[in-house]
Motif scaffolding. Structure first.
Motif, PDB file in Angstrom:
ATOM      1  N   THR A  30       0.814  -1.218   0.000  1.00  0.00           N
ATOM      2  CA  THR A  30       0.000   0.000   0.000  1.00  0.00           C
ATOM      3  C   THR A  30       0.850   1.273   0.000  1.00  0.00           C
ATOM      4  O   THR A  30       0.303   2.371   0.084  1.00  0.00           O
ATOM      5  CB  THR A  30      -0.943   0.032   1.219  1.00  0.00           C
ATOM      6  N   VAL A  31       2.166   1.125  -0.086  1.00  0.00           N
ATOM      7  CA  VAL A  31       3.061   2.286  -0.074  1.00  0.00           C
ATOM      8  C   VAL A  31       3.592   2.524  -1.483  1.00  0.00           C
ATOM      9  O   VAL A  31       4.123   1.621  -2.121  1.00  0.00           O
ATOM     10  CB  VAL A  31       4.235   2.065   0.907  1.00  0.00           C
ATOM     11  N   PHE A  32       3.407   3.747  -1.936  1.00  0.00           N
ATOM     12  CA  PHE A  32       3.921   4.152  -3.238  1.00  0.00           C
ATOM     13  C   PHE A  32       5.054   5.138  -3.029  1.00  0.00           C
ATOM     14  O   PHE A  32       4.954   6.038  -2.194  1.00  0.00           O
ATOM     15  CB  PHE A  32       2.806   4.786  -4.078  1.00  0.00           C
ATOM     16  N   ALA A  33       6.131   4.955  -3.796  1.00  0.00           N
ATOM     17  CA  ALA A  33       7.303   5.825  -3.673  1.00  0.00           C
ATOM     18  C   ALA A  33       7.560   6.510  -5.010  1.00  0.00           C
ATOM     19  O   ALA A  33       7.457   5.891  -6.069  1.00  0.00           O
ATOM     20  CB  ALA A  33       8.513   5.000  -3.272  1.00  0.00           C
ATOM     21  N   GLN A  34       7.898   7.787  -4.932  1.00  0.00           N
ATOM     22  CA  GLN A  34       8.207   8.565  -6.128  1.00  0.00           C
ATOM     23  C   GLN A  34       9.360   9.503  -5.811  1.00  0.00           C
ATOM     24  O   GLN A  34       9.332  10.193  -4.792  1.00  0.00           O
ATOM     25  CB  GLN A  34       6.980   9.377  -6.568  1.00  0.00           C
ATOM     26  N   LYS A  35      10.350   9.519  -6.683  1.00  0.00           N
ATOM     27  CA  LYS A  35      11.484  10.419  -6.495  1.00  0.00           C
ATOM     28  C   LYS A  35      11.130  11.773  -7.099  1.00  0.00           C
ATOM     29  O   LYS A  35      10.702  11.868  -8.248  1.00  0.00           O
ATOM     30  CB  LYS A  35      12.733   9.845  -7.159  1.00  0.00           C
ATOM     31  N   VAL A  36      11.277  12.827  -6.287  1.00  0.00           N
ATOM     32  CA  VAL A  36      10.973  14.186  -6.712  1.00  0.00           C
ATOM     33  C   VAL A  36      12.144  15.081  -6.321  1.00  0.00           C
ATOM     34  O   VAL A  36      12.475  15.185  -5.141  1.00  0.00           O
ATOM     35  CB  VAL A  36       9.663  14.695  -6.036  1.00  0.00           C
ATOM     36  N   ASP A  37      12.759  15.705  -7.305  1.00  0.00           N
ATOM     37  CA  ASP A  37      13.890  16.605  -7.053  1.00  0.00           C
ATOM     38  C   ASP A  37      14.973  15.962  -6.197  1.00  0.00           C
ATOM     39  O   ASP A  37      15.492  16.574  -5.261  1.00  0.00           O
ATOM     40  CB  ASP A  37      13.411  17.908  -6.408  1.00  0.00           C
ATOM     41  N   GLY A  38      15.300  14.704  -6.483  1.00  0.00           N
ATOM     42  CA  GLY A  38      16.388  14.020  -5.796  1.00  0.00           C
ATOM     43  C   GLY A  38      16.030  13.427  -4.447  1.00  0.00           C
ATOM     44  O   GLY A  38      16.872  12.821  -3.806  1.00  0.00           O
ATOM     45  N   GLU A  39      14.789  13.598  -4.013  1.00  0.00           N
ATOM     46  CA  GLU A  39      14.366  13.043  -2.727  1.00  0.00           C
ATOM     47  C   GLU A  39      13.129  12.182  -2.936  1.00  0.00           C
ATOM     48  O   GLU A  39      12.337  12.419  -3.862  1.00  0.00           O
ATOM     49  CB  GLU A  39      14.092  14.160  -1.724  1.00  0.00           C
ATOM     50  N   MET A  40      12.968  11.192  -2.088  1.00  0.00           N
ATOM     51  CA  MET A  40      11.870  10.252  -2.210  1.00  0.00           C
ATOM     52  C   MET A  40      10.666  10.731  -1.402  1.00  0.00           C
ATOM     53  O   MET A  40      10.812  11.176  -0.261  1.00  0.00           O
ATOM     54  CB  MET A  40      12.323   8.879  -1.702  1.00  0.00           C
TER      55      MET A  40
END
Length: 92
Positions: free
Chosen positions: A12-22
């Motif tokens: 149920t956990v989604f991860a996305q990298k944004v501007d070098g941070e998760m």
């Protein structure tokens, strides 16, 4: 924490990298979590490698840090993820 344990990512956990941070979103609790640069590197290493020992070894190569400090920091990070319900680990 046992370095022979394997991290299991909660579905149920989604991860996305944004501007070098998760950025993590727990769909179950609807909570967002932000990881700094080091937390992002650990998260990505946990996705790439099988055991926490392999994550530890990768972080040791990537960062100039003493082994004892890294082991404590990795343990603290994993425990925070566990308490937040973002990961599970295999039994010792």
């Amino acid at each position: 924490m046992n370095l022979n344990q394997t991290v299991i990512f909660v579905e149920t956990v989604f991860a996305q990298k944004v501007d070098g941070e998760m950025v993590l979103l727990d769909m179950e609790s609807e909570n967002y979590f932000g990881l700094d640069e080091v937390g992002t590197a650990i998260w990505q290493a946990m996705q790439e490698y099988g055991t926490l020992q392999e994550v530890f070894n990768a972080m040791l190569e990537q960062y100039d840090v003493e082994e004892e400090v890294l082991e404590k920091d990795l343990s603290d990070f994993v425990n925070k993820l566990l308490v937040s319900g973002l990961i599970e680990v295999t039994p010792n």
